[in-house]
Design a protein around this motif. Structure first.
Motif, mmCIF file in Angstrom:
data_model
loop_
_atom_site.group_PDB
_atom_site.id
_atom_site.type_symbol
_atom_site.label_atom_id
_atom_site.label_comp_id
_atom_site.label_asym_id
_atom_site.label_seq_id
_atom_site.Cartn_x
_atom_site.Cartn_y
_atom_site.Cartn_z
ATOM 1 N N LEU A 72 33.321 39.044 11.634
ATOM 2 C CA LEU A 72 33.955 39.223 10.326
ATOM 3 C C LEU A 72 32.920 39.144 9.212
ATOM 4 N N GLU A 73 32.089 38.118 9.255
ATOM 5 C CA GLU A 73 31.085 37.928 8.205
ATOM 6 C C GLU A 73 30.100 39.087 8.149
ATOM 7 N N LEU A 74 29.757 39.644 9.306
ATOM 8 C CA LEU A 74 28.789 40.742 9.377
ATOM 9 C C LEU A 74 29.443 42.113 9.196
ATOM 10 N N GLU A 75 30.763 42.127 9.030
ATOM 11 C CA GLU A 75 31.530 43.371 8.902
ATOM 12 C C GLU A 75 31.219 44.324 10.052
ATOM 13 N N LEU A 76 31.238 43.788 11.248
ATOM 14 C CA LEU A 76 30.865 44.538 12.443
ATOM 15 C C LEU A 76 31.748 45.767 12.662
ATOM 16 N N TRP A 77 33.048 45.609 12.461
ATOM 17 C CA TRP A 77 33.955 46.730 12.714
ATOM 18 C C TRP A 77 33.720 47.860 11.725
ATOM 19 N N LYS A 78 33.379 47.539 10.491
ATOM 20 C CA LYS A 78 33.071 48.582 9.510
ATOM 21 C C LYS A 78 31.827 49.355 9.927
ATOM 22 N N LYS A 79 30.857 48.662 10.490
ATOM 23 C CA LYS A 79 29.638 49.324 10.951
ATOM 24 C C LYS A 79 29.955 50.307 12.082
ATOM 25 N N VAL A 80 30.779 49.865 13.024
ATOM 26 C CA VAL A 80 31.155 50.748 14.136
ATOM 27 C C VAL A 80 31.932 51.943 13.604
ATOM 28 N N GLU A 81 32.860 51.692 12.687
ATOM 29 C CA GLU A 81 33.655 52.779 12.107
ATOM 30 C C GLU A 81 32.773 53.799 11.395
ATOM 31 N N SER A 82 31.700 53.319 10.744
ATOM 32 C CA SER A 82 30.846 54.211 9.958
ATOM 33 C C SER A 82 29.790 54.931 10.802
ATOM 34 N N GLY A 83 29.856 54.779 12.126
ATOM 35 C CA GLY A 83 28.946 55.516 12.990
ATOM 36 C C GLY A 83 27.873 54.677 13.652
ATOM 37 N N GLU A 84 27.780 53.416 13.273
ATOM 38 C CA GLU A 84 26.825 52.523 13.944
ATOM 39 C C GLU A 84 27.511 51.994 15.209
ATOM 40 N N ASP A 85 27.723 52.918 16.152
ATOM 41 C CA ASP A 85 28.527 52.618 17.338
ATOM 42 C C ASP A 85 27.704 52.191 18.553
ATOM 43 N N MET A 86 26.421 51.965 18.336
ATOM 44 C CA MET A 86 25.537 51.474 19.392
ATOM 45 C C MET A 86 24.733 50.308 18.820
ATOM 46 N N GLY A 87 24.441 49.339 19.661
ATOM 47 C CA GLY A 87 23.664 48.200 19.208
ATOM 48 C C GLY A 87 22.365 48.612 18.545
ATOM 49 N N GLU A 88 21.701 49.613 19.127
ATOM 50 C CA GLU A 88 20.420 50.060 18.594
ATOM 51 C C GLU A 88 20.551 50.607 17.175
ATOM 52 N N LYS A 89 21.670 51.269 16.886
ATOM 53 C CA LYS A 89 21.882 51.805 15.534
ATOM 54 C C LYS A 89 22.058 50.677 14.526
ATOM 55 N N ILE A 90 22.782 49.651 14.914
ATOM 56 C CA ILE A 90 22.978 48.509 14.018
ATOM 57 C C ILE A 90 21.644 47.806 13.776
ATOM 58 N N VAL A 91 20.883 47.607 14.846
ATOM 59 C CA VAL A 91 19.581 46.941 14.733
ATOM 60 C C VAL A 91 18.659 47.744 13.823
ATOM 61 N N ASN A 101 18.512 40.977 15.077
ATOM 62 C CA ASN A 101 17.971 40.711 16.409
ATOM 63 C C ASN A 101 18.716 41.542 17.462
ATOM 64 N N PRO A 102 18.015 42.355 18.252
ATOM 65 C CA PRO A 102 18.673 43.215 19.237
ATOM 66 C C PRO A 102 19.514 42.451 20.262
ATOM 67 N N ALA A 103 18.979 41.361 20.796
ATOM 68 C CA ALA A 103 19.731 40.596 21.797
ATOM 69 C C ALA A 103 20.986 39.990 21.175
ATOM 70 N N GLY A 104 20.877 39.493 19.962
ATOM 71 C CA GLY A 104 22.030 38.924 19.278
ATOM 72 C C GLY A 104 23.105 39.957 19.007
ATOM 73 N N VAL A 105 22.696 41.149 18.602
ATOM 74 C CA VAL A 105 23.652 42.228 18.322
ATOM 75 C C VAL A 105 24.392 42.615 19.600
ATOM 76 N N ARG A 106 23.654 42.789 20.689
ATOM 77 C CA ARG A 106 24.308 43.146 21.967
ATOM 78 C C ARG A 106 25.273 42.054 22.409
ATOM 79 N N LEU A 107 24.843 40.812 22.299
ATOM 80 C CA LEU A 107 25.698 39.696 22.690
ATOM 81 C C LEU A 107 26.973 39.671 21.859
ATOM 82 N N LEU A 108 26.839 39.853 20.550
ATOM 83 C CA LEU A 108 28.011 39.841 19.686
ATOM 84 C C LEU A 108 28.941 41.014 19.990
ATOM 85 N N LEU A 109 28.401 42.199 20.109
ATOM 86 C CA LEU A 109 29.235 43.365 20.422
ATOM 87 C C LEU A 109 29.989 43.164 21.737
#
Length: 133
Positions: A30-49, A55-63
């Protein structure tokens, strides 16, 4: 007479620990607005990173943790919104519940719940501000 005490099972503690992990992951998303990122096309961990510099490992773990909560789905390396996330967890939408949920997490006074119980004084928050999208 048997003097050895049976060791209690730790399963209930493990369940609580897992619940805390789930709550932590949900709150971070919620704090990182993760769902908004996925909705806007950042649908892969690498894109968010790449975009956020996180942190790549943290992003993958959270997703993956959010997938385990059934608030995202994953196919290969791509993540997709589920209808509930699309409806309730995208900031800016009139149906967004993120601020309310974050306020509910905050009610316990940033780790001061024991003191609140001792004193009986609940922290006063900005309820109106937290309800707006």
């Amino acid at each position: 007479m048997d003097t050895q005490q049976e060791i209690p099972q730790i399963a209930i503690i493990g369940e609580i620990e897992y619940s805390l992990f789930q709550i932590g992951a949900f709150r971070a998303a919620l704090e990182l607005e993760l769902w908004k990122k996925v909705e806007s096309g950042e649908d892969m961990g690498e894109k968010i990173v790449a975009r956020e510099g996180w942190n790549p490992a943290g992003v993958r773990l959270l997703l993956d943790a959010i997938c385990a909560l059934k608030l995202l789905t994953k196919a290969g390396d791509r993540y997709t919104l589920v209808p509930e996330a699309d409806f309730y967890l995208i900031p800016g939408k009139p149906t967004y519940k993120g601020n309310l949920l974050l306020y509910e997490y905050h009610w316990e006074g940033d780790g001061q719940l024991a003191e609140i119980i001792r004193s009986g004084k609940r922290p006063v928050g900005d309820v109106v501000g937290c309800l707006s999208g």
